[in-house]
Design a protein around this motif. Structure first.
Motif, PDB file in Angstrom:
ATOM      1  N   ALA A  72       0.816  -1.226   0.000  1.00  0.00           N
ATOM      2  CA  ALA A  72       0.000   0.000   0.000  1.00  0.00           C
ATOM      3  C   ALA A  72       0.839   1.260   0.000  1.00  0.00           C
ATOM      4  O   ALA A  72       0.292   2.375  -0.084  1.00  0.00           O
ATOM      5  CB  ALA A  72      -0.927  -0.003   1.220  1.00  0.00           C
ATOM      6  N   ASP A  73       2.172   1.135   0.092  1.00  0.00           N
ATOM      7  CA  ASP A  73       3.053   2.303   0.151  1.00  0.00           C
ATOM      8  C   ASP A  73       3.419   2.793  -1.239  1.00  0.00           C
ATOM      9  O   ASP A  73       3.210   2.106  -2.250  1.00  0.00           O
ATOM     10  CB  ASP A  73       4.334   1.963   0.922  1.00  0.00           C
ATOM     11  CG  ASP A  73       4.108   1.860   2.413  1.00  0.00           C
ATOM     12  OD1 ASP A  73       3.610   2.839   2.994  1.00  0.00           O
ATOM     13  OD2 ASP A  73       4.410   0.800   2.994  1.00  0.00           O
ATOM     14  N   ALA A 102       3.635   1.148  -5.045  1.00  0.00           N
ATOM     15  CA  ALA A 102       3.677   2.135  -6.118  1.00  0.00           C
ATOM     16  C   ALA A 102       5.001   2.886  -6.056  1.00  0.00           C
ATOM     17  O   ALA A 102       5.719   2.829  -5.047  1.00  0.00           O
ATOM     18  CB  ALA A 102       2.509   3.099  -5.985  1.00  0.00           C
ATOM     19  N   GLU A 103       5.356   3.581  -7.111  1.00  0.00           N
ATOM     20  CA  GLU A 103       6.574   4.371  -7.137  1.00  0.00           C
ATOM     21  C   GLU A 103       6.261   5.778  -7.631  1.00  0.00           C
ATOM     22  O   GLU A 103       5.299   6.002  -8.378  1.00  0.00           O
ATOM     23  CB  GLU A 103       7.629   3.725  -8.033  1.00  0.00           C
ATOM     24  CG  GLU A 103       7.190   3.526  -9.474  1.00  0.00           C
ATOM     25  CD  GLU A 103       8.316   2.946 -10.327  1.00  0.00           C
ATOM     26  OE1 GLU A 103       9.265   3.705 -10.629  1.00  0.00           O
ATOM     27  OE2 GLU A 103       8.232   1.755 -10.673  1.00  0.00           O
ATOM     28  N   SER A 104       7.073   6.737  -7.185  1.00  0.00           N
ATOM     29  CA  SER A 104       6.858   8.130  -7.571  1.00  0.00           C
ATOM     30  C   SER A 104       8.153   8.903  -7.372  1.00  0.00           C
ATOM     31  O   SER A 104       8.984   8.543  -6.540  1.00  0.00           O
ATOM     32  CB  SER A 104       5.742   8.760  -6.731  1.00  0.00           C
ATOM     33  OG  SER A 104       5.613  10.140  -7.036  1.00  0.00           O
ATOM     34  N   ASP A 109       3.719  12.532  -2.807  1.00  0.00           N
ATOM     35  CA  ASP A 109       2.975  11.289  -3.023  1.00  0.00           C
ATOM     36  C   ASP A 109       3.585  10.103  -2.287  1.00  0.00           C
ATOM     37  O   ASP A 109       2.905   9.101  -2.049  1.00  0.00           O
ATOM     38  CB  ASP A 109       2.941  10.960  -4.523  1.00  0.00           C
ATOM     39  CG  ASP A 109       2.176  12.011  -5.323  1.00  0.00           C
ATOM     40  OD1 ASP A 109       1.331  12.696  -4.721  1.00  0.00           O
ATOM     41  OD2 ASP A 109       2.461  12.155  -6.532  1.00  0.00           O
ATOM     42  N   ALA A 110       4.856  10.197  -1.951  1.00  0.00           N
ATOM     43  CA  ALA A 110       5.570   9.059  -1.379  1.00  0.00           C
ATOM     44  C   ALA A 110       5.238   8.871   0.101  1.00  0.00           C
ATOM     45  O   ALA A 110       4.875   9.814   0.802  1.00  0.00           O
ATOM     46  CB  ALA A 110       7.079   9.249  -1.547  1.00  0.00           C
ATOM     47  N   THR A 111       5.359   7.623   0.554  1.00  0.00           N
ATOM     48  CA  THR A 111       5.263   7.331   1.987  1.00  0.00           C
ATOM     49  C   THR A 111       6.604   6.860   2.538  1.00  0.00           C
ATOM     50  O   THR A 111       6.917   7.113   3.699  1.00  0.00           O
ATOM     51  CB  THR A 111       4.202   6.248   2.262  1.00  0.00           C
ATOM     52  OG1 THR A 111       4.524   5.068   1.496  1.00  0.00           O
ATOM     53  CG2 THR A 111       2.815   6.738   1.901  1.00  0.00           C
ATOM     54  N   ALA A 123       8.505  19.762   2.490  1.00  0.00           N
ATOM     55  CA  ALA A 123       8.220  19.489   3.899  1.00  0.00           C
ATOM     56  C   ALA A 123       7.842  18.020   4.078  1.00  0.00           C
ATOM     57  O   ALA A 123       6.972  17.509   3.381  1.00  0.00           O
ATOM     58  CB  ALA A 123       7.098  20.393   4.396  1.00  0.00           C
ATOM     59  N   MET A 124       8.490  17.366   5.035  1.00  0.00           N
ATOM     60  CA  MET A 124       8.150  15.992   5.360  1.00  0.00           C
ATOM     61  C   MET A 124       7.044  15.992   6.416  1.00  0.00           C
ATOM     62  O   MET A 124       6.907  16.929   7.208  1.00  0.00           O
ATOM     63  CB  MET A 124       9.376  15.251   5.893  1.00  0.00           C
ATOM     64  CG  MET A 124      10.575  15.298   4.956  1.00  0.00           C
ATOM     65  SD  MET A 124      10.316  14.361   3.437  1.00  0.00           S
ATOM     66  CE  MET A 124      10.561  12.700   4.035  1.00  0.00           C
ATOM     67  N   THR A 125       6.258  14.918   6.434  1.00  0.00           N
ATOM     68  CA  THR A 125       5.116  14.833   7.340  1.00  0.00           C
ATOM     69  C   THR A 125       5.168  13.540   8.147  1.00  0.00           C
ATOM     70  O   THR A 125       6.041  12.687   7.942  1.00  0.00           O
ATOM     71  CB  THR A 125       3.796  14.873   6.552  1.00  0.00           C
ATOM     72  OG1 THR A 125       3.647  13.634   5.833  1.00  0.00           O
ATOM     73  CG2 THR A 125       3.762  16.043   5.574  1.00  0.00           C
ATOM     74  N   ALA A 126       4.208  13.383   9.034  1.00  0.00           N
ATOM     75  CA  ALA A 126       4.119  12.169   9.842  1.00  0.00           C
ATOM     76  C   ALA A 126       3.806  10.945   8.992  1.00  0.00           C
ATOM     77  O   ALA A 126       3.937   9.806   9.461  1.00  0.00           O
ATOM     78  CB  ALA A 126       3.056  12.337  10.927  1.00  0.00           C
ATOM     79  N   GLU A 127       3.388  11.163   7.755  1.00  0.00           N
ATOM     80  CA  GLU A 127       3.094  10.043   6.856  1.00  0.00           C
ATOM     81  C   GLU A 127       4.343   9.507   6.174  1.00  0.00           C
ATOM     82  O   GLU A 127       4.281   8.496   5.479  1.00  0.00           O
ATOM     83  CB  GLU A 127       2.090  10.496   5.769  1.00  0.00           C
ATOM     84  CG  GLU A 127       0.786  11.033   6.322  1.00  0.00           C
ATOM     85  CD  GLU A 127       0.063  10.001   7.169  1.00  0.00           C
ATOM     86  OE1 GLU A 127       0.026   8.829   6.749  1.00  0.00           O
ATOM     87  OE2 GLU A 127      -0.431  10.362   8.252  1.00  0.00           O
ATOM     88  N   HIS A 128       5.477  10.162   6.382  1.00  0.00           N
ATOM     89  CA  HIS A 128       6.701   9.762   5.703  1.00  0.00           C
ATOM     90  C   HIS A 128       7.611   8.925   6.601  1.00  0.00           C
ATOM     91  O   HIS A 128       7.714   9.172   7.804  1.00  0.00           O
ATOM     92  CB  HIS A 128       7.502  11.000   5.254  1.00  0.00           C
ATOM     93  CG  HIS A 128       6.927  11.708   4.078  1.00  0.00           C
ATOM     94  ND1 HIS A 128       6.248  12.917   4.183  1.00  0.00           N
ATOM     95  CD2 HIS A 128       6.927  11.400   2.760  1.00  0.00           C
ATOM     96  CE1 HIS A 128       5.866  13.316   2.989  1.00  0.00           C
ATOM     97  NE2 HIS A 128       6.260  12.415   2.105  1.00  0.00           N
TER      98      HIS A 128
END
Length: 612
Positions: A72-73, A102-104, A109-111, A123-128
């Motif tokens: 799912a990443d 997936a790739e990007s 869009d990336a996790t 900016a990086m987020t808590a989802e990264h």
């Protein structure tokens, strides 16, 4: 002939969905990563086979990525800030093909972002999850080659050698020139290397939103900086941390001046290191205002704030530390030794008493008849008062240096007690303390001047840097304060201040011994131990060192123990003396009395030798 990339692509196409890492390897890496998250900055060992990947792909980072990513990443790979390079493109495709994710090339869009050299400008987020390919994980490697010693230094938070390396850099260059791998203190505990990222990205680790995982494949180490963790660059209080930035430099393509820039090669000028960000700025698809607020512009180089190496000739002496007055119930001694003994070898039925029976001067041997063990010292007792110097004299093999080694912790005593008035008023038995606590005592409570200066000094480091090592270990963090203190001490021991910044390896034996004395005095310890301080020096040089020690001991209220085989040295420096032969004390008294009226035949021989 197929390329490595094509061969790997075929392997992944034919592989099971788990890809190159089996579930066992993934579990091992995940466990290590969880431990690393729980202990920020600590290097966690993990067991996994080497990854058969191309040079520059970073097996450690790839292992971590494959262990934490799921179908799912979305994966993004950065190679030297570039998303479209050969390595970045092939790694991204390989990870996606192996895991089904997936790739990007878009950070938003990336996790999971795997990187070599850069933290994205976006900016990086808590989802990264940001995974770093680490080439050199050990921050102490440049100052300590022993892996075991590096482990001890981390365990005890003994990072003075790292501070000395920063001090030396400032002395040589007027600024700290480290780029990648700048050392940081993580969560107030572990010093960590920030390899592979440049100094520009170091502030992005401080209280970051994303989880940072560092993987070193060759060394099999994983460490982490969890979200919202304190990450502080090592910097002296009076020399601010700076990021890299060429004055007036802008990206030749997008015009940015608030990004990490790299030189554009033969075409000249500068370019954004982060190619994705540069393209989005040109396309008008970037939050420029938010980025400028995040950029470490307040840490840009400022020549006005840089350290100017304090001229030793004009250095202002720092006021000498004044110790608080002695408490009314304080012991009269600064150091007390009771019944100290050391046996090298097996004990008879575990009984030290039975082992030492039949040894000593009266039996003319130090070898135990029961076990063959060497009784190096036994039942040695003495005390030393503040401002007093005690001599311990004997021929080679008498046990005097062994006694000193037991006191300072280089040897584990078989029997006896050692107490310091500075430690719990003398109530605590020092030999019972853990080794780490005893090493701390050698920072500002008890100093040692070794017979061989190479033992007490780092010959690769400058004279001032050796003193800086002791001061930083004691908590000094002001660069100019350290410079002034080092200049004061070196001047006191008659080292020309013009040589303050020279490596000690270029010094003569007498100068090295003087530097070692200055280092020992740096923190004004209440107890100083001198082991054969003039052995190996020419007569004229030794006389100068003795004159220096006489003056230093007379002016400072410290207790000194002087170990020597030479009665002339003991006579010149000490007030009282104990004489040792074959591990036992055979005579003790005032030094003058022993020298002029020795009673024991062994002492008489020593005095006769000194008078010749």
């Amino acid at each position: 002939m197929s390329t490595t990339t094509e061969l790997l692509a075929e392997l992944y196409t034919e592989a099971a969905p788990t890809g190159l890492l089996d579930e066992g390897a993934k579990r091992e890496i995940r466990r290590a990563a969880l431990t690393a998250v729980c202990v920020p900055g600590y290097q966690v060992p993990f067991g996994s086979r080497e990854m058969p990947v191309a040079r520059g792909w970073g097996s450690g980072g790839l292992q971590v990525t494959l262990a934490v990513i799921g179908a799912a990443d979305t994966v993004k790979v950065i190679d030297q800030g570039d998303d479209a390079g050969v390595n970045a493109t092939n790694l991204r495709r390989m990870i996606a093909g192996s895991t089904g994710c997936a790739e990007s090339a878009d950070t938003r869009d990336a996790t999971v972002v795997q990187t070599r050299h850069r933290v994205p400008e976006e900016a990086m987020t808590a989802e990264h999850v940001l995974v770093y390919q680490v080439p050199v994980p050990e921050p102490l490697r440049g100052v300590q080659k022993s892996v075991a010693e590096c482990g001890r230094m981390h365990a005890e938070a003994d990072y003075s050698a790292m501070w000395v390396s920063l001090y030396e850099d400032l002395v040589r260059n007027g600024m700290i020139t480290r780029t990648t791998g700048y050392p940081v203190l993580v969560a107030g505990r572990y010093v960590m290397a920030t390899t592979p990222i440049p100094r520009w990205d170091v502030p992005r680790l401080h209280r970051s939103e994303q989880l940072n995982l560092f993987g070193a494949g060759r060394e099999k180490r994983i460490y982490a900086v969890p979200p919202h963790t304190e990450v502080t660059p090592l910097a002296f209080d009076d020399v601010p941390f700076e990021v890299e930035l060429a004055p007036g430099a802008r990206c030749r393509l997008c015009g940015s001046d608030d990004v990490f820039l790299v030189e554009a090669g033969t075409r000249g000028g500068y370019l954004c290191s982060d190619t994705e960000w540069c393209a989005r700025v040109r396309a008008g698809d970037a939050d420029l205002e938010g980025h400028r607020e995040r950029a470490p512009l307040h840490l840009r180089p400022d020549p006005a704030r840089r350290a100017r190496a304090t001229s030793p000739a004009t250095a202002t002496p720092r006021p000498q530390r004044v110790r608080p007055p002695r408490a009314a119930d304080a012991p009269e001694w600064a150091l007390r030794v009771d019944g100290l003994g050391k046996v090298f070898g097996p004990l008879a039925g575990g009984d030290a008493g039975a082992t030492v029976t039949g040894t000593g001067p009266e039996h003319a041997t130090a070898v135990s008849p029961a076990t063959g063990a060497i009784v190096a010292a036994w039942d040695v007792s003495f005390d030393v008062a503040p401002g007093e110097a005690l001599g311990v004299i004997g021929e080679s093999g008498s046990g005097k240096s062994t006694v000193l080694a037991c006191i300072i912790g280089d040897e584990v005593a078989t029997a006896g007690e050692v107490r310091l008035a500075e430690v719990d008023g003398g109530r605590t038995e020092v030999l019972a303390l853990p080794a780490s606590a005893r090493r701390l005592l050698r920072v500002d409570t008890m100093a040692v001047v070794h017979q061989n200066p190479a033992v007490g000094l780092d010959l690769r480091v400058s004279a001032g840097g050796n003193i800086a090592g002791r001061l930083t270990a004691a908590g000094w963090r002001g660069y100019h304060d350290i410079r002034r203190r080092a200049a004061e001490l070196l001047d006191r021991v008659e080292i020309p201040l013009s040589r303050m910044d020279d490596a000690v390896r270029a010094f003569s034996g007498g100068m090295r011994q003087r530097v070692q004395i200055a280092k020992a005095l740096a923190t004004d310890p209440p107890v100083v131990l001198l082991d054969e301080p003039t052995t190996g020096l020419d007569a004229s040089v030794a006389a100068g060192v003795l004159d220096l020690l006489r003056g230093v001991l007379a002016e400072r209220d410290m207790a000194a123990v002087v170990v020597s085989h030479d009665f002339s040295v003991i006579e010149a420096l000490t007030d009282r003396t104990v004489v040792m032969q074959l591990g036992r004390v055979v005579e003790a008294g005032l030094t003058d009395q022993l020298f002029h009226d020795p009673h024991h035949p062994y002492t008489q021989r020593l005095v006769a030798a000194a008078r010749r």
